[in-house]
Design a protein around this motif. Structure first.
Motif, short mmCIF file in Angstrom:
data_model
loop_
_atom_site.label_atom_id
_atom_site.label_comp_id
_atom_site.label_asym_id
_atom_site.label_seq_id
_atom_site.Cartn_x
_atom_site.Cartn_y
_atom_site.Cartn_z
N GLY A 148 0.82 -1.21 0.00
CA GLY A 148 0.00 0.00 0.00
C GLY A 148 0.85 1.26 0.00
N LEU A 149 1.91 1.27 0.79
CA LEU A 149 2.79 2.43 0.82
C LEU A 149 3.49 2.62 -0.53
N MET A 150 3.85 1.51 -1.16
CA MET A 150 4.49 1.61 -2.46
C MET A 150 3.54 2.18 -3.51
N ARG A 151 2.27 1.80 -3.40
CA ARG A 151 1.28 2.34 -4.35
C ARG A 151 1.12 3.84 -4.15
N ILE A 152 1.08 4.27 -2.88
CA ILE A 152 0.98 5.70 -2.61
C ILE A 152 2.22 6.42 -3.15
N TRP A 153 3.39 5.83 -2.95
CA TRP A 153 4.63 6.44 -3.44
C TRP A 153 4.63 6.56 -4.96
N LYS A 154 4.14 5.52 -5.64
CA LYS A 154 4.13 5.54 -7.10
C LYS A 154 3.13 6.56 -7.64
N ARG A 155 1.99 6.71 -6.97
CA ARG A 155 0.95 7.61 -7.48
C ARG A 155 1.21 9.06 -7.09
#
Length: 289
Positions: A15-22
């Protein structure tokens, strides 16, 4: 709860990686601004000394183990002055945001809803926007005197018209929506319409605008202090430090370099945060992602 549901929670690495990517700008900008805020709040505990302490023997001292950022023209610790200068810049930015958003929101709502008020207020706002913000701030400070409070008020006056026009444009769009027209037709009190339908829809653009106002206020304060029209010399600010070091820049560039880096770091962080928030609240961006 299924494994897939767990892996998609914001607290999980995925989830944190998705936030970082977006939204990487939000995270990077938030961290940079957080560092500046931490330095301002924790200044007395970050190995600093009184930023006004004069030590003539340490005049123009080069950066080292005793003076991390070196000494200035009269031997004051540039590191301590830079850290304490963050307090002034952030205080100015926050003060201008609060005053500019508050008055701009009020003027924008009145202009958007009341036609005859719009004709008066918008002409005043147009007149203020026609004057460069720096010149307007210098003129106001020259009349009221140089102080932290006057600097905040002077910069805020230049920012109010921009907020007012933004809010006005949002209100003009919102009052044409069917749910607002229905509320007016049903006799809903004006204050209740504002609270339920208008204010919630202005928060997103105002939040983004607040970040740009904050960055602009920090830069404007530094410019005013640099030209001698900002905070008094007795108050350490990044603009004052840079102004004092410009005369000896060729032999002591550290006096200008370190507060300049701090100023650039803070403004860059706020701008990145604003760009990220704009991407989050922009429906077109959300639809693309």
């Amino acid at each position: 709860m299924s494994i897939s549901a767990i892996t998609q929670t914001p607290s999980s690495p995925t989830g944190l990686m998705r936030i970082w990517k977006r939204y990487p700008n939000v995270i990077i900008g938030g961290v940079m601004l957080g560092i500046a805020v931490f330095a301002a709040l924790a200044a007395p505990w970050l190995g600093t000394i009184d930023p006004q302490t004069i030590a003539p023997f340490n005049r123009l001292e080069v950066p080292g183990t005793e003076f991390w950022f070196g000494g200035d023209l009269v031997g004051r610790d540039v590191y301590s002055r830079t850290v304490y200068g963050a307090r002034i810049s952030l205080a100015v930015g926050l003060g201008v945001v609060v005053i500019g958003i508050s008055f701009g929101l009020l003027i924008g709502i009145l202009s958007g809803f009341v036609s005859w008020v719009d004709q008066i207020l918008m002409r005043v706002m147009d007149g203020l926007m026609a004057i460069p913000s720096i010149l307007l701030a210098v003129a106001l400070i020259s009349l009221t005197g140089a102080s932290l409070k006057n600097v905040i008020i002077a910069i805020s006056i230049a920012e109010v018209p921009r907020v007012a026009r933004l809010v006005r444009s949002v209100v003009l769009q919102l009052k044409e929506r069917p749910y607002v027209e229905a509320a007016i037709t049903a006799g809903t009190p004006f204050i209740l319409i504002l609270w339920r339908h208008i204010l919630p829809n202005t928060l997103a653009p105002l939040l983004v605008q607040a970040t740009y106002i904050f960055a602009s206020a920090v830069l404007t304060e530094a410019i005013l202090s640099f030209i001698g029209a900002g905070t008094p010399p007795s108050i350490p600010s990044w603009g004052n430090i840079i102004a004092e070091g410009r005369t000896v820049f060729s032999i002591a560039p550290h006096i200008v370099m370190f507060p300049g880096i701090a100023l650039s770091f803070t403004v860059l962080g706020v701008n990145l945060l604003g760009d990220g928030l704009r991407d989050i609240f922009d429906p077109r961006f959300v639809s693309r992602t």
